[in-house]
Design an enzyme around this catalytic site. Structure first.
Site, short mmCIF file in Angstrom:
data_model
loop_
_atom_site.label_atom_id
_atom_site.label_comp_id
_atom_site.label_asym_id
_atom_site.label_seq_id
_atom_site.Cartn_x
_atom_site.Cartn_y
_atom_site.Cartn_z
N TYR A 15 0.86 -1.19 0.00
CA TYR A 15 0.00 0.00 0.00
C TYR A 15 0.89 1.24 0.00
O TYR A 15 2.03 1.18 0.47
CB TYR A 15 -0.82 0.07 1.30
CG TYR A 15 -1.95 -0.91 1.42
CD1 TYR A 15 -3.03 -0.85 0.56
CD2 TYR A 15 -1.96 -1.87 2.43
CE1 TYR A 15 -4.10 -1.73 0.70
CE2 TYR A 15 -3.02 -2.76 2.58
CZ TYR A 15 -4.08 -2.67 1.71
OH TYR A 15 -5.13 -3.55 1.85
N HIS A 35 -11.75 -4.18 -4.80
CA HIS A 35 -11.28 -4.65 -3.49
C HIS A 35 -12.33 -5.59 -2.86
O HIS A 35 -12.52 -5.60 -1.65
CB HIS A 35 -11.05 -3.43 -2.57
CG HIS A 35 -9.87 -3.57 -1.64
ND1 HIS A 35 -8.67 -2.94 -1.84
CD2 HIS A 35 -9.72 -4.28 -0.49
CE1 HIS A 35 -7.85 -3.23 -0.85
NE2 HIS A 35 -8.46 -4.05 -0.02
C1 FNR Z 1 -8.58 -8.16 1.06
N1 FNR Z 1 -8.02 -7.49 -0.01
C2 FNR Z 1 -6.77 -6.92 0.13
N2 FNR Z 1 -6.17 -6.31 -0.94
C3 FNR Z 1 -4.93 -5.79 -0.82
O1 FNR Z 1 -4.42 -5.25 -1.80
N3 FNR Z 1 -4.25 -5.88 0.36
C4 FNR Z 1 -4.78 -6.46 1.48
O2 FNR Z 1 -4.14 -6.55 2.52
C5 FNR Z 1 -6.10 -6.98 1.37
N4 FNR Z 1 -6.69 -7.55 2.46
C6 FNR Z 1 -7.91 -8.17 2.32
C7 FNR Z 1 -8.47 -8.85 3.41
C8 FNR Z 1 -9.65 -9.57 3.23
C9 FNR Z 1 -10.21 -10.33 4.40
C10 FNR Z 1 -10.30 -9.60 1.97
C11 FNR Z 1 -11.57 -10.40 1.76
C12 FNR Z 1 -9.78 -8.90 0.91
C13 FNR Z 1 -8.69 -7.48 -1.32
C14 FNR Z 1 -8.28 -8.70 -2.14
O3 FNR Z 1 -6.95 -8.63 -2.56
C15 FNR Z 1 -9.14 -8.84 -3.40
O4 FNR Z 1 -9.11 -7.66 -4.15
C16 FNR Z 1 -10.60 -9.18 -3.09
O5 FNR Z 1 -10.67 -10.13 -2.05
C17 FNR Z 1 -11.31 -9.70 -4.32
O6 FNR Z 1 -12.65 -9.95 -4.08
P1 FNR Z 1 -13.26 -11.39 -3.72
O7 FNR Z 1 -12.64 -12.37 -4.65
O8 FNR Z 1 -12.88 -11.64 -2.30
O9 FNR Z 1 -14.72 -11.18 -3.91
#
Ligand code: FNR
Length: 380
Positions: free
Chosen positions: A129, A275
């Protein structure tokens, strides 16, 4: 619980995890409209059945960023994965490597980069990030490079966090959160023993090493909250480019103009993503945003897409809509929580099998042949 379909893992995870963790994974931002649309819109994309096409020799492999992978998916970055299964990031990375697809480690993982990379037989990807503490960003990228990470996934859709109201109801945050979490853990003895006790340490590995002292779950929300940077712009990505020389994907693009900017910037790829509906509730589903973006930039950089992918058929749909590959988020996290490395391996096998059926019955012998022609036009 008997698992026969990829989607069975959600219920299995719900039974295994204390509610504050299950809802942290399962929930989205605000009223969860976008999160729900992701799955509803994707499942409504109709595949076009074709027959008698001699599908012997079907091949699910892809080339992405100069590497070959077994099928068009990678595991998405997901924070706190080591809280859902014992040393969860290591288990997931091993399952991905076994299947021949990439694993992406989140900035806010429990296991530090070095632990995960040293136990994964293939190079992992690392997600970062933009944070106010630029020293941390530089430090963590140097560590990633030294550990052998190949690819950087730069997440840009979190200049500030979207509120997830479920977390307050569940005890993840809000009043008496620590006491509520403890009570829930005691009601889930399998998790409490295997993850709560045997999965320690539970601090955020990458951040603790930088700060020189453990950063636990309590500190996590505070540290991250203070560190989101709303001033993020393309200049920050240029700064990163000066010291990250490997491939770089920009994650969190939903708009054609932003995709074009990513091409101008010289990104190696983008992730079309909202996300998982965890940021700006009200934006379109990823699968609705994808076709226009693909039309504008396909071939100029790699296009990955996520949000709502729950099955091998969904992978076929996203590819047909223009993605070169998908990221799997919750789908693999549920499997990890329910069954650890074996759960993720089985999920990936089931998804690959579904993808093969989708390819066979749409007449696509290779992934390249899954195109808009593989969809029924009226509904796509
Ligand atoms: C995430 N996502 C996420 N993305 C990212 O760039 N860094 C992170 O630390 C996180 N952490 C995170 C925690 C949890 C519990 C979830 C469910 C999601 C987003 C992740 O990379 C991704 O974009 C989404 O999960 C995609 O959607 P679906 O497949 O979960 O519907």
């Amino acid at each position: 619980m008997l698992i026969s379909a990829p989607t069975d893992y959600r219920e299995a995870a719900r039974r295994r995890l204390p509610p504050f963790l299950f809802h942290y994974i399962d929930g989205g931002a605000y009223a969860e409209y976008t999160m729900n649309r992701n799955q509803a819109d994707l499942s409504a994309v109709a595949l076009r059945q074709r027959i008698l096409k001699n599908m012997a020799g079907l091949d699910t492999s892809i080339s992405l960023l100069g590497q070959k992978f077994a099928f068009p998916a990678a595991l998405a970055p997901v924070g706190l994965t080591g809280m859902y299964a014992r040393r969860g990031e290591v288990q997931a990375a091993r399952a991905a490597a076994r299947k021949g697809i990439p694993f992406t480690l989140s900035t806010v993982s429990v296991c530090p980069i070095e632990e995960v990379q040293s136990q994964s037989p293939t190079p992992i990807w690392f997600q970062l990030y933009v944070l106010k503490d630029r020293g941390f960003m530089r430090h963590v990228l140097e560590r990633a490079r030294e550990a052998g990470v190949t690819t950087l996934v730069f997440t840009v859709d979190m200049p500030m966090p979207g509120a997830r109201y479920r977390d307050i109801h569940s005890g993840m945050s809000g009043p008496y959160a620590a006491a509520r979490r403890l009570a829930q853990a005691m009601g889930h003895p399998h998790w409490a023993w295997h993850v709560g006790v045997r999965g320690k340490p539970h601090d955020l590995g990458n951040i603790s090493t930088y700060r020189g002292h453990p950063t636990g779950l309590q500190d996590y929300i505070g540290w991250l909250g203070r560190n989101y940077d709303p001033s993020i712009s393309w200049k920050d990505l240029e700064w990163i480019r000066t010291f990250w020389k490997g491939p770089m994907l920009i994650k969190g693009i939903l708009d054609v103009e932003d995709a074009r900017d990513a091409v101008r910037f010289g990104a190696d790829g983008i992730v079309v993503s909202n996300h998982g509906g965890r940021q700006l509730d009200g934006v379109p589903s990823s699968c609705r945003a994808l076709p226009a973006i693909a039309q504008a930039v396909k071939g100029e950089l790699a296009i990955l897409a996520d949000s709502g992918v729950r099955s091998g058929l969904d992978i076929a749909r996203m590819v047909a809509l223009g993605a070169d590959a998908v990221l799997l988020g919750r789908a693999y996290i549920y499997a990890l929580a329910a069954g650890g490395q074996n759960g993720v391996s089985r999920l990936l096998d089931l998804m690959e099998q579904e993808l093969r059926v989708a390819m066979t019955l749409t007449g696509a012998r290779t992934i390249d042949q899954l195109t808009r022609e593989s969809l029924v036009k009226a509904l796509s």
